[in-house]
Design an enzyme around this catalytic site. Sequence first.
Site, PDB file in Angstrom:
ATOM      1  N   LYS A  19      12.011  -1.567   2.345  1.00 29.58           N
ATOM      2  CA  LYS A  19      13.235  -0.710   2.631  1.00 29.58           C
ATOM      3  C   LYS A  19      14.200  -1.294   3.450  1.00 29.58           C
ATOM      4  O   LYS A  19      15.483  -1.207   3.103  1.00 29.58           O
ATOM      5  CB  LYS A  19      12.875   0.798   2.769  1.00 29.58           C
ATOM      6  CG  LYS A  19      12.134   1.519   1.622  1.00 29.58           C
ATOM      7  CD  LYS A  19      11.446   2.661   2.313  1.00 29.58           C
ATOM      8  CE  LYS A  19      10.387   3.159   1.174  1.00 29.58           C
ATOM      9  NZ  LYS A  19       9.841   4.567   1.350  1.00 29.58           N
ATOM     10  N   GLN A  36       8.610   7.788   6.648  1.00 31.85           N
ATOM     11  CA  GLN A  36       7.650   7.107   5.762  1.00 31.85           C
ATOM     12  C   GLN A  36       6.353   8.035   5.744  1.00 31.85           C
ATOM     13  O   GLN A  36       6.028   8.344   6.788  1.00 31.85           O
ATOM     14  CB  GLN A  36       7.405   5.753   6.280  1.00 31.85           C
ATOM     15  CG  GLN A  36       6.419   5.208   5.222  1.00 31.85           C
ATOM     16  CD  GLN A  36       7.022   4.784   3.765  1.00 31.85           C
ATOM     17  OE1 GLN A  36       8.176   5.015   3.606  1.00 31.85           O
ATOM     18  NE2 GLN A  36       6.183   4.551   2.634  1.00 31.85           N
ATOM     19  N   ASP A  95      15.459  10.955   0.470  1.00 32.00           N
ATOM     20  CA  ASP A  95      14.286  11.148  -0.285  1.00 32.00           C
ATOM     21  C   ASP A  95      14.562  12.245  -1.352  1.00 32.00           C
ATOM     22  O   ASP A  95      13.665  12.515  -2.377  1.00 32.00           O
ATOM     23  CB  ASP A  95      13.058  11.241   0.449  1.00 32.00           C
ATOM     24  CG  ASP A  95      12.187   9.990   1.022  1.00 32.00           C
ATOM     25  OD1 ASP A  95      12.231   9.052   0.104  1.00 32.00           O
ATOM     26  OD2 ASP A  95      11.629  10.126   2.046  1.00 32.00           O
TER      27      ASP A  95
HETATM   28  N1  GUN Z   1       5.579   7.032   0.589  1.00 31.25           N
HETATM   29  C1  GUN Z   1       5.183   6.520  -0.240  1.00 31.25           C
HETATM   30  N2  GUN Z   1       6.262   6.840  -1.263  1.00 31.25           N
HETATM   31  C2  GUN Z   1       7.291   7.539  -0.309  1.00 31.25           C
HETATM   32  C3  GUN Z   1       8.506   7.839  -0.558  1.00 31.25           C
HETATM   33  O1  GUN Z   1       9.092   7.744  -1.607  1.00 31.25           O
HETATM   34  N3  GUN Z   1       9.332   8.285   0.689  1.00 31.25           N
HETATM   35  C4  GUN Z   1       8.561   8.396   1.691  1.00 31.25           C
HETATM   36  N4  GUN Z   1       9.259   9.106   2.632  1.00 31.25           N
HETATM   37  N5  GUN Z   1       7.336   7.910   2.022  1.00 31.25           N
HETATM   38  C5  GUN Z   1       6.627   7.794   0.973  1.00 31.25           C
END
Ligand code: GUN
Length: 298
Positions: free
Chosen positions: A54, A98, A121
Amino acid sequence: MTAEIISGTEIRKEILAEIKQEVEEMKAKYGRGPGLVTILVGSSPASISYVTLKVKTALSVGFHEIQDDQPEDISEADLLALIDKYNNDPTIDGILVQLPLPKHIDDKKVLDAIHPDKDVDAFHPVNVGRLMIGGDAVRFLPCTPAGIQEMIVRSGTETSGAEVVVVGRSNIVGKPIAMMMAQKGIGANATVTIVHTRTKDLAGHCKRADILIVAAGVPDLVKPEWIKPGATVIDVGVNRVGMNEKTGKAILKGDVDFEKAKEIAGKITPVPGGVGPMTIAMLMKNTLTSAKKTLGAA
Ligand code: GUN
């Protein structure tokens, strides 16, 4: 006839190039680009690899990116205070915490603390509600469903009046993509059915689908004979089914028997290289949208 492969890897490239261009224009006009903070708590290898990707992607499109790593034993109160700091930071347009978080922290409390207008998100109840209302109420779409819809649109699949069957009813994929496809708008206006573990005739429903979206987390759940000839098949499943001894990497399989399904479907996404690469691209798109709205550019 063999299906056309909808490549998430290729579509992601197109989207990131479009975002990069917009970021350059934004910097020239407003003196700043979008800002994203990624908060990683602890050191789970899977989370580190997601967050690293990311961060790398955000930097590649010219974002202001803060990687804020926190120790596994950070208190819930300290994490909430950190979120509050970024909620009030005008250089930050998107906050990503995350998941999963350590057990002593309440995920929901943390996600609910993110300001809905920085919740890239789209997990906050306000954004879930906005999605349900649709149209101008929507600020962000959740990243994986947004990626699915983008793939459907960019592959030239007609959605208006189409029979869409969604396999799976999770909060992060099944429920939101079903609602998005049923809304009025581009890549939508479809007739949608959600099927799940208690559905009586799973095969019968799938066979009706012009667009079949599978997010069940069960390898090879969808059999080739369940696919309507010419249908568009979107496979969201990422199942680790073993380890490649030479590369040391996990062997991934989707929820659809790809090799056989591609002989029946009109268009199909592979695993890996399908929906997976789209999710981070849509996170970048949400962060850009947030910055544009804050700056009055959208
Ligand atoms: N952990 C696994 N996928 C995601 C996601 O799409 N967003 C977040 N914040 N954590 C994750």
